[in-house]
Motif scaffolding. Structure first.
Motif, short mmCIF file in Angstrom:
data_model
loop_
_atom_site.label_atom_id
_atom_site.label_comp_id
_atom_site.label_asym_id
_atom_site.label_seq_id
_atom_site.Cartn_x
_atom_site.Cartn_y
_atom_site.Cartn_z
N ALA A 78 0.44 10.41 -13.70
CA ALA A 78 1.67 10.21 -12.92
C ALA A 78 1.41 9.30 -11.72
O ALA A 78 2.15 8.35 -11.45
N ASN A 79 0.31 9.57 -11.05
CA ASN A 79 -0.04 8.82 -9.85
C ASN A 79 -0.29 7.34 -10.19
O ASN A 79 0.18 6.43 -9.50
N MET A 80 -0.98 7.09 -11.31
CA MET A 80 -1.26 5.71 -11.73
C MET A 80 0.03 5.00 -12.15
O MET A 80 0.24 3.83 -11.83
N LEU A 102 0.01 14.90 -16.04
CA LEU A 102 -0.90 15.37 -15.00
C LEU A 102 -1.07 14.31 -13.91
O LEU A 102 -0.74 13.14 -14.10
N PHE A 103 -1.64 14.77 -12.79
CA PHE A 103 -1.78 13.91 -11.62
C PHE A 103 -2.34 12.51 -11.90
O PHE A 103 -1.73 11.52 -11.48
N PRO A 104 -3.49 12.36 -12.62
CA PRO A 104 -4.04 11.01 -12.76
C PRO A 104 -3.07 10.04 -13.43
O PRO A 104 -2.98 8.87 -13.05
N ILE A 155 -5.60 3.00 -1.10
CA ILE A 155 -6.50 3.44 -0.02
C ILE A 155 -6.32 4.94 0.10
O ILE A 155 -5.22 5.41 0.43
N ARG A 156 -7.36 5.70 -0.18
CA ARG A 156 -7.19 7.16 -0.22
C ARG A 156 -8.54 7.84 -0.03
O ARG A 156 -9.57 7.18 0.08
N GLY A 157 -8.55 9.15 -0.05
CA GLY A 157 -9.77 9.90 0.22
C GLY A 157 -10.79 9.80 -0.90
O GLY A 157 -10.43 9.60 -2.07
N VAL A 198 0.86 -1.19 0.00
CA VAL A 198 0.00 0.00 0.00
C VAL A 198 0.89 1.23 0.00
O VAL A 198 2.09 1.14 0.29
N ARG A 199 0.29 2.34 -0.32
CA ARG A 199 1.10 3.56 -0.31
C ARG A 199 0.27 4.71 0.21
O ARG A 199 -0.96 4.75 0.12
N PHE A 200 0.99 5.65 0.80
CA PHE A 200 0.38 6.92 1.19
C PHE A 200 1.07 7.95 0.32
O PHE A 200 2.30 7.98 0.25
N ALA A 201 0.27 8.75 -0.39
CA ALA A 201 0.84 9.61 -1.44
C ALA A 201 0.42 11.07 -1.28
O ALA A 201 -0.28 11.63 -2.10
N PRO A 202 0.85 11.70 -0.18
CA PRO A 202 0.43 13.08 0.05
C PRO A 202 1.12 14.08 -0.88
O PRO A 202 2.24 13.83 -1.32
N SER A 203 0.43 15.17 -1.14
CA SER A 203 1.04 16.28 -1.88
C SER A 203 1.46 17.33 -0.87
O SER A 203 0.64 17.74 -0.04
N PRO A 204 2.69 17.78 -0.90
CA PRO A 204 3.15 18.75 0.12
C PRO A 204 2.72 20.17 -0.22
O PRO A 204 3.54 21.03 -0.48
N ILE A 225 5.88 10.96 -1.81
CA ILE A 225 5.52 12.36 -1.75
C ILE A 225 5.23 12.85 -3.17
O ILE A 225 6.12 12.81 -4.03
N GLU A 226 4.02 13.30 -3.41
CA GLU A 226 3.66 13.72 -4.77
C GLU A 226 3.97 15.21 -4.91
O GLU A 226 3.12 16.08 -4.70
N ASP A 227 5.21 15.45 -5.25
CA ASP A 227 5.76 16.81 -5.20
C ASP A 227 5.87 17.44 -6.58
O ASP A 227 6.76 18.24 -6.82
N ASP A 241 -12.47 11.97 -2.32
CA ASP A 241 -12.42 13.01 -3.35
C ASP A 241 -11.73 12.47 -4.61
O ASP A 241 -11.90 13.03 -5.69
N LEU A 242 -11.01 11.37 -4.48
CA LEU A 242 -10.30 10.82 -5.64
C LEU A 242 -11.06 9.70 -6.34
O LEU A 242 -10.59 9.16 -7.34
N LEU A 243 -12.26 9.40 -5.86
CA LEU A 243 -13.05 8.36 -6.53
C LEU A 243 -13.29 8.68 -8.01
O LEU A 243 -13.13 7.80 -8.86
N1 GLU Z 1 -1.41 13.18 -3.95
C1 GLU Z 1 -2.82 13.02 -3.86
C2 GLU Z 1 -3.38 13.98 -2.84
O1 GLU Z 1 -2.68 14.35 -1.92
C3 GLU Z 1 -3.26 11.65 -3.40
C4 GLU Z 1 -3.08 10.63 -4.41
C5 GLU Z 1 -3.59 9.28 -4.07
O2 GLU Z 1 -3.63 8.88 -2.90
O3 GLU Z 1 -3.89 8.57 -5.03
O4 GLU Z 1 -4.52 14.31 -2.95
#
Ligand code: GLU
Length: 480
Positions: free
Chosen positions: A178-180, A174-176, A192-194, A5-11, A41-43, A196-198
């Motif tokens: 790069a993140n994928m 873009l985010f979708p 596993i994430r918020g 799993v990963r946690f991928a916060p944007s700073p 870290i999604e920087d 808002d990203l559904l």
């Molecule tokens: N970096 C994204 C954010 O902070 C989250 C990406 C993800 O968990 O897929 O909203």
């Protein structure tokens, strides 16, 4: 296979309680399945990202005890790979170049019912250049189903999905996308994430499947979109209006173990009645599939209550150690922001603090409340609450005789809490006053306030000379 799993916060701001919850749920899932917890870290948002926010994420996660097994990685370091795969998707026709301006799109689509891009450049054969972005060619028919562990199957009909942008005209993915790509490259098994990203998930699934055709064939991750956090008005927590920064809770003196415990209850509940759970117990009991999809109320009052329970459950040495940053910060150690210690290091008296600590522990819900409760022990004169002084010393006709008699009685009393209690009780009876009433001017005289730790124990810690000195000073005030 064990989960990854990963946690991928944007700073891009203070570390948010919602992000902390996401981090915790990922961590718990990894721990309970013997899996791997990756921190990425999604920087890539150079405009909004800041190095100090990144530091904030790392520090807050360490404070909460959510250490990563891999990382922190920086998404920016993977950009060459994002670009390479974007090129591949373009060359295979999954992405097409688009030179439409926002205004042109708005003008063309203003009367359409379906929002979003109208596919204008789909088949125009626009050549890729420095002014073209790349859009994903979404299928015309059918649907993409997100199998979500929390929400079940959520279907997104393709008709309603626009040809979304995957690469900016600058060439930056873009985010979708790069993140994928990162999730693929890191072989993430559970996203596993918020919630808002559904809406991003079906786009990512489509691109993932496209890459399966032209790059490595990898299994799609399982998804779990966590419920959003709402405030008392049941509105989404706002970064501007609600206190959402994890560090602000640390500064107020929430204990990490209490904070983590409360975060776990945001969208999830243990099966039994016991809500106070350690990290180990959470690892044992947490069940991702039992997370509720209804918005979760971020109830600061409940969290504060839980914090108070944790404070009371500590043994006194632990409590004293945890309080240190609010009492006598060590050089180079972390110190809470916006917290001024009212006494000098010379005035601070470790023995007095130890003596009163167990009583303070019973009376607070946050560590930052301690200094105001004990400063009278260290300061030469207590900091007087003017309203209390006026009420019980200046305006109360009984104050003078209470203080006179107390001074007389305490002058050769045994300075021990029970004895002092007994003494003041009989004094009250002889004056035909309630004990509460006789305590009031004495408490204000000694502590400056009408609330605080138990009076008689405080008197013992202050000592006879100091008690008499303060009572005499108050008598002058009472006499006007
Ligand atoms: N970096 C994204 C954010 O902070 C989250 C990406 C993800 O968990 O897929 O909203």
């Amino acid at each position: 296979m064990t989960p990854r799993v990963r946690f991928a916060p944007s700073p891009t701001g203070y570390f948010h309680v919602g992000s902390a919850r996401t981090s915790l749920f990922n961590w718990l899932y990894a721990r309970q399945h013997g899996g791997t917890f990756v921190l990425r870290i999604e920087d890539t948002d150079a405009e909004r990202g800041r190095e100090e926010w990144l530091e904030g994420i790392i520090t807050a996660m360490a404070w909460l005890g959510l250490e990563a097994d891999e990382g922190p990685f920086r998404q920016s370091s993977f950009e060459p790979r994002h670009r390479e795969l974007a090129d591949k998707l373009y060359e295979s026709g999954y992405l097409y170049a688009c030179d439409c301006t926002r205004d042109a799109i708005d003008e063309r689509t203003k009367d359409r019912k379906t929002p979003g891009y109208d596919g204008y450049c789909r088949d125009r054969g626009v050549a890729r250049s420095a002014t073209t972005g790349l859009r994903f060619r979404t299928p015309d028919a059918g649907e993409t189903v997100v199998h979500d562990i929390i929400r079940g199957d959520v279907s997104f009909p393709h008709e309603a999905m626009e040809d979304f942008m995957a690469v900016k005209s600058s060439g930056a993915p873009l985010f979708p996308l790069a993140n994928m790509i990162d999730d693929r490259e890191m072989e993430i098994s559970h996203v596993i994430r918020g919630e808002d990203l559904l809406p991003t998930a079906p786009k990512q699934i489509l691109m993932w499947q496209a890459l399966n055709e032209i790059d490595r064939d990898l299994p799609l991750p399982s998804y779990a979109h966590l419920p959003m956090l709402v405030n008392e008005q049941r509105k989404k927590l706002s970064k501007r209006k609600d206190p959402v920064a994890v560090e602000s809770y640390r500064d107020k003196g929430y204990l990490p173990q209490a904070f983590v415990n409360y975060l776990a209850l945001l969208g999830w509940a243990p099966k039994g009645d016991e809500e106070m759970l350690t990290l180990d117990q959470l690892v044992e009991q947490f069940e991702l599939s039992d997370v509720n999809h209804a918005p979760a109320f971020f109830d600061i009052a409940k969290m504060t209550h839980i914090n108070g329970e944790y404070i009371r459950a500590m043994d006194v040495d632990e409590f004293i150690a945890a309080s240190q940053p609010w009492m006598e910060p060590l050089a180079d150690a972390w110190a809470p922001a916006d917290h001024e210690i009212p006494w000098t290091p010379e005035q601070f008296d470790e023995d007095k603090w130890r003596a009163i600590a167990p009583m303070v522990q019973e009376r607070i819900t946050m560590l930052s409340e301690i200094p105001a409760m004990v400063d009278f022990l260290f300061l030469e004169n207590p900091r007087f609450d003017e309203a209390a002084v006026t009420k019980v010393l200046v305006n109360d006709a009984d104050a003078e005789r209470i203080l006179e008699q107390a001074i007389a009685a305490f002058t050769d009393a045994e300075f021990q809490a029970e004895a002092l209690h007994g003494l003041l009780t009989s004094l009250s009876e002889s004056m035909d006053l309630k004990l509460r009433k006789t305590q009031a001017p004495i408490r204000v005289a000694l502590t400056g306030s009408s609330v605080g730790p138990p009076l008689f124990e405080s008197m013992v810690i202050l000592g006879r000379d100091e008690v008499l000195r303060r009572l005499n000073a108050a008598l002058v005030v009472a006499r006007g």
